[in-house]
Design a protein around this motif. Structure first.
Motif, PDB file in Angstrom:
ATOM      1  N   GLU A 174       1.005  -1.053  -0.182  1.00  0.00           N
ATOM      2  CA  GLU A 174       0.112  -0.080  -0.119  1.00  0.00           C
ATOM      3  C   GLU A 174       0.829   1.313  -0.140  1.00  0.00           C
ATOM      4  OE1 GLU A 174      -3.094   2.100   2.877  1.00  0.00           O
ATOM      5  OE2 GLU A 174      -2.611   0.090   3.132  1.00  0.00           O
ATOM      6  N   LYS A 175       2.003   1.206   0.844  1.00  0.00           N
ATOM      7  CA  LYS A 175       2.769   2.462   0.951  1.00  0.00           C
ATOM      8  C   LYS A 175       3.610   2.712  -0.269  1.00  0.00           C
ATOM      9  CE  LYS A 175       2.995   1.744   5.941  1.00  0.00           C
ATOM     10  NZ  LYS A 175       1.772   2.854   5.907  1.00  0.00           N
ATOM     11  N   LYS A 176       3.895   1.438  -0.988  1.00  0.00           N
ATOM     12  CA  LYS A 176       4.720   1.691  -2.172  1.00  0.00           C
ATOM     13  C   LYS A 176       4.035   2.335  -3.330  1.00  0.00           C
ATOM     14  CE  LYS A 176       7.873  -0.430  -3.423  1.00  0.00           C
ATOM     15  NZ  LYS A 176       9.452   0.026  -3.878  1.00  0.00           N
ATOM     16  N   SER A 177       2.802   1.694  -3.286  1.00  0.00           N
ATOM     17  CA  SER A 177       1.590   2.330  -4.331  1.00  0.00           C
ATOM     18  C   SER A 177       1.564   3.915  -4.305  1.00  0.00           C
ATOM     19  CB  SER A 177       0.369   1.603  -4.297  1.00  0.00           C
ATOM     20  OG  SER A 177      -0.265   2.254  -2.937  1.00  0.00           O
ATOM     21  N   LYS A 178       1.928   4.382  -3.127  1.00  0.00           N
ATOM     22  CA  LYS A 178       1.726   5.782  -2.846  1.00  0.00           C
ATOM     23  C   LYS A 178       3.264   6.618  -2.954  1.00  0.00           C
ATOM     24  CE  LYS A 178      -2.576   5.457   0.020  1.00  0.00           C
ATOM     25  NZ  LYS A 178      -3.187   5.673   1.197  1.00  0.00           N
ATOM     26  N   LYS A 179       4.050   5.667  -2.994  1.00  0.00           N
ATOM     27  CA  LYS A 179       5.641   6.000  -2.962  1.00  0.00           C
ATOM     28  C   LYS A 179       5.827   6.925  -1.570  1.00  0.00           C
ATOM     29  CE  LYS A 179       5.799   6.617  -7.836  1.00  0.00           C
ATOM     30  NZ  LYS A 179       6.541   7.399  -9.142  1.00  0.00           N
ATOM     31  N   GLU A 181       7.314   5.252   0.994  1.00  0.00           N
ATOM     32  CA  GLU A 181       8.628   4.939   1.515  1.00  0.00           C
ATOM     33  C   GLU A 181       9.844   5.705   0.980  1.00  0.00           C
ATOM     34  OE1 GLU A 181       9.134   3.413  -2.745  1.00  0.00           O
ATOM     35  OE2 GLU A 181       7.347   3.742  -0.981  1.00  0.00           O
ATOM     36  N   ILE A 182       9.739   6.448  -0.126  1.00  0.00           N
ATOM     37  CA  ILE A 182      10.529   7.321  -0.703  1.00  0.00           C
ATOM     38  C   ILE A 182      10.876   8.506   0.075  1.00  0.00           C
ATOM     39  CG2 ILE A 182      11.389   8.738  -2.708  1.00  0.00           C
ATOM     40  CD1 ILE A 182      10.087   6.755  -4.407  1.00  0.00           C
ATOM     41  N   ALA A 183       9.703   9.024   0.348  1.00  0.00           N
ATOM     42  CA  ALA A 183       9.752  10.317   1.325  1.00  0.00           C
ATOM     43  C   ALA A 183      10.461  10.005   2.759  1.00  0.00           C
ATOM     44  CB  ALA A 183       8.292  11.026   1.697  1.00  0.00           C
ATOM     45  N   PHE A 184       9.878   8.915   3.457  1.00  0.00           N
ATOM     46  CA  PHE A 184      10.450   8.388   4.343  1.00  0.00           C
ATOM     47  C   PHE A 184      11.957   8.002   4.615  1.00  0.00           C
ATOM     48  CE2 PHE A 184      11.811   4.804   7.081  1.00  0.00           C
ATOM     49  CZ  PHE A 184      11.669   5.179   8.541  1.00  0.00           C
ATOM     50  N   LYS A 185      12.086   7.441   3.327  1.00  0.00           N
ATOM     51  CA  LYS A 185      13.841   7.176   3.355  1.00  0.00           C
ATOM     52  C   LYS A 185      14.672   8.390   3.326  1.00  0.00           C
ATOM     53  CE  LYS A 185      17.404   4.698   0.742  1.00  0.00           C
ATOM     54  NZ  LYS A 185      17.786   4.190  -0.346  1.00  0.00           N
ATOM     55  N   ASP A 186      14.156   9.471   2.532  1.00  0.00           N
ATOM     56  CA  ASP A 186      14.831  10.834   2.416  1.00  0.00           C
ATOM     57  C   ASP A 186      14.996  11.460   3.750  1.00  0.00           C
ATOM     58  OD1 ASP A 186      15.276  10.238  -0.260  1.00  0.00           O
ATOM     59  OD2 ASP A 186      13.692  11.726  -0.982  1.00  0.00           O
ATOM     60  N   ALA A 187      13.606  11.458   4.587  1.00  0.00           N
ATOM     61  CA  ALA A 187      13.706  12.061   5.647  1.00  0.00           C
ATOM     62  C   ALA A 187      14.365  11.251   6.904  1.00  0.00           C
ATOM     63  CB  ALA A 187      12.126  12.119   6.204  1.00  0.00           C
ATOM     64  N   TYR A 188      14.374  10.047   7.026  1.00  0.00           N
ATOM     65  CA  TYR A 188      15.369   9.155   7.637  1.00  0.00           C
ATOM     66  C   TYR A 188      16.705   9.627   7.677  1.00  0.00           C
ATOM     67  CZ  TYR A 188      16.139   6.151  11.579  1.00  0.00           C
ATOM     68  OH  TYR A 188      16.505   5.687  12.889  1.00  0.00           O
ATOM     69  N   THR A 189      17.028   9.581   6.268  1.00  0.00           N
ATOM     70  CA  THR A 189      18.603   9.866   6.151  1.00  0.00           C
ATOM     71  C   THR A 189      18.888  11.180   6.570  1.00  0.00           C
ATOM     72  OG1 THR A 189      18.567   8.370   3.894  1.00  0.00           O
ATOM     73  CG2 THR A 189      20.209   9.905   4.173  1.00  0.00           C
ATOM     74  N   ARG A 190      18.179  12.146   6.743  1.00  0.00           N
ATOM     75  CA  ARG A 190      18.476  13.493   7.169  1.00  0.00           C
ATOM     76  C   ARG A 190      18.600  13.519   8.798  1.00  0.00           C
ATOM     77  NH1 ARG A 190      15.375  15.348   2.791  1.00  0.00           N
ATOM     78  NH2 ARG A 190      13.456  15.128   3.960  1.00  0.00           N
TER      79      ARG A 190
END
Length: 422
Positions: A174-179, A181-190
Motif C-alpha cells: 500500500e505504501k509503495k503504491s503511494k511512494k 517509502e521514498i519520502a520516509f527514506k529521505d527524511a530518515y537519512t536527514r
C-alpha cells in the motif's frame, strides 16, 4: 563558491558518526552545499540545537548495518506481484521454503523498523522549528501505521501466523503504491545525518555563532584539524584586512581557520570558536593553495588575476561576500606585485558589502594612505627574535610586522660560508 582550500572532506570527518553509506553521502552533501538564505542557516542551527539538547537519547544509537541494508533493499525492490500473488496463503501453507523466506524477511523488517521508530518517537518535537517538527511527525506517522509493536510482540510471544505476514506485506504494498517509502527514506537519512553532526559538535565542543550580523567577530577561533591549535580572536570594523607577517608565522593556517568558521556558520553548523557573530554571505571564496593550472595553460599569476576577476564581478552584484587571498600576486615580480596590490586594495573599498582578507609579504603595502586613514585594517602574526632566532607565537595582533627573518635564517644556516661569500 571556491572552498577547496578549506579541505572540507577532512572537516566532514569531524562530524562523521554515520551508520550507513546513504547517511554519509547526505552528510557530505550537506557540508558541500551552500544555503540560499540566512533563514535556512538559522533553521539548520535550530534543528541541530534540538538534537544536541536531546543527545542523550542517541548515546547508544545503533542497529545492524546488514539488517538496515537488506531491509532497505527489500522495501525498495518490493513488488506485490511477486510477494502477494494470488493463492499466496495456500503456497505459504504448502511450501516450507517459501514460508521461511517470508517469515525471515518479515521478522527482519519489523524488528529493524521498530528499532528505528523507537528513536524517532523518543525525540520531543517541541525542541524543533515548525518545518522540521512536521518532518518528525511525518516519520512517526509512517512507522506507526505499520503497527510495529503489535507485530514485534507476535514474534516475541511466538504467536506469528501466516495471516500476519500477508497483512504486513500488504501494508508495504500500500505504501509503495503511494511512494511513501521514498519520502520516509529521505527524511530518515536527514534524521541520521543530524544525529551524526550533533554528535560531532558535542564531541569537539564547537559553538553556534550568531549568524546574520553586519560585522564579523570571532573569539578564540582555531583550526580544528590541528592537535595543538593556537586560538585567536578577531573583530572587523572595515571591509579589507591586510595580514602581514614573516614566512612561517602561520598566516595561511590562520586564514584557513577563519575560513572554516565562516563557511561552517553559513551552512548552519557550529564552529571551532568560543563565541562569534558572523554575517551571512552569498559568496565565500578562499584562495590559499593556489598552483599553476597546467591543464588550462594558465600560469600562477594568471590564475590569481582570473580568481580576482571572478570575486570582484560577484562583489559588484552588491550581495555580501567573504574572500581570502593568501599572498596575493606572488606569481609576478615584486614591482608589478606592489603596484597592482595597491590598486587592488584601494579598489576593494568600492565593494563595502564584501569582506576581503589579503595576506602579503609586501611590507610596503602597509604604508598606503588608506591604512593610515583607517579605511583598510592592518594586522599581523607576531614573531619575536631571541638571540637572532625567530620565535613564532602564531598570535594575531593589530598593526603591521616589519620583521624579516629570511636574512636571519639564511645566515643561521651558514649559507654565506657554504656559498664562499665570507
Amino acid at each position: 563558491m571556491e572552498i577547496k582550500d578549506l579541505n572540507i572532506p577532512e572537516i566532514a570527518k569531524l562530524f562523521d558518526y554515520t551508520q550507513n553509506e546513504d547517511t554519509k553521502s547526505c552528510l557530505n552533501k550537506m557540508l558541500f552545499t551552500p544555503l540560499s538564505s540566512l533563514q535556512d542557516a538559522i533553521e539548520r542551527q535550530d534543528i541541530l540545537k534540538g538534537f544536541i539538547a536531546n543527545i542523550s537519547l542517541f548515546e547508544n544509537y545503533s542497529y545492524s548495518r546488514i539488517d538496515f541494508r537488506e531491509t532497505d533493499y527489500f522495501i525498495e525492490k518490493f513488488s506485490d506481484e511477486y510477494y502477494l500473488p494470488k493463492n499466496i496463503k495456500l503456497k505459504l501453507n504448502l511450501y516450507k521454503t517459501i514460508y521461511h523466506e517470508y517469515r525471515s524477511k518479515f521478522v527482519q523488517v519489523v524488528l529493524l523498523l521498530n528499532r528505528l521508530h523507537s528513536y524517532v518517537k523518543s525525540l520531543p518535537t517541541k525542541a524543533f522549528p515548525e518545518n522540521y517538527k512536521k518532518e518528525l511527525l511525518s516519520m512517526d506517522d509512517y512507522l506507526s501505521s505499520y503497527r510495529l509493536n503489535y507485530y514485534e510482540n507476535l514474534i516475541r510471544e511466538n504467536k506469528l501466523r501466516i495471516k500476519h505476514i500477508i497483512e504486513f506485506f500488504g501494508l508495504i504494498a500500500e505504501k509503495k503504491s503511494k511512494k511513501l517509502e521514498i519520502a520516509f527514506k529521505d527524511a530518515y537519512t536527514r534524521f541520521e545525518t543530524y544525529i551524526s553532526i550533533a554528535k560531532g559538535i558535542k564531541a569537539h565542543q564547537f559553538f553556534f555563532p550568531e549568524i546574520g550580523h553586519a560585522n564579523l567577530s570571532v573569539n578564540d577561533f582555531y583550526h580544528p584539524l590541528l592537535k595543538l591549535p593556537v586560538k585567536n580572536s578577531l573583530e572587523t570594523n572595515c571591509n579589507i584586512i591586510l595580514l602581514t607577517g614573516p614566512n612561517m608565522s602561520g598566516k595561511s593556517t590562520l586564514l584557513k581557520a577563519l575560513g572554516i568558521c565562516v563557511y561552517l556558520a553559513n551552512i548552519g553548523l557550529a564552529i571551532p570558536a568560543s563565541t562569534a557573530k558572523i554575517p551571512f554571505y552569498n559568496n565565500i571564496d578562499i584562495f590559499i593553495n593556489l598552483n599553476d593550472d597546467l591543464q588550462s595553460g594558465y600560469s600562477h599569476f594568471m590564475n590569481e588575476i582570473q580568481n580576482l576577476k571572478k570575486v570582484i564581478t560577484k562583489a559588484g552584484s552588491g550581495k555580501p561576500g567573504f574572500t581570502v587571498f593568501d599572498e596575493l600576486f606572488r606569481g609576478t615580480n615584486i614591482d608589478d606585485a606592489l603596484e597592482i596590490s595597491r590598486s587592488t586594495l584601494k579598489g576593494m573599498l568600492n565593494f563595502p558589502n564584501s569582506l576581503f582578507f589579503v595576506s602579503s609579504h609586501l611590507h610596503q603595502l602597509t604604508q598606503i594612505e588608506e591604512i593610515a586613514a583607517g579605511k583598510i585594517c592592518c594586522m599581523h602574526l607576531d614573531c619575536n627574535l631571541k638571540n637572532e632566532t625567530p620565535e613564532f607565537t602564531y598570535q594575531l595582533k593589530g598593526g603591521s610586522s616589519d620583521i624579516k627573518i629570511g636574512r636571519i635564517l639564511f645566515e643561521k644556516e651558514n649559507m654565506k660560508e657554504l656559498l664562499k661569500l665570507l
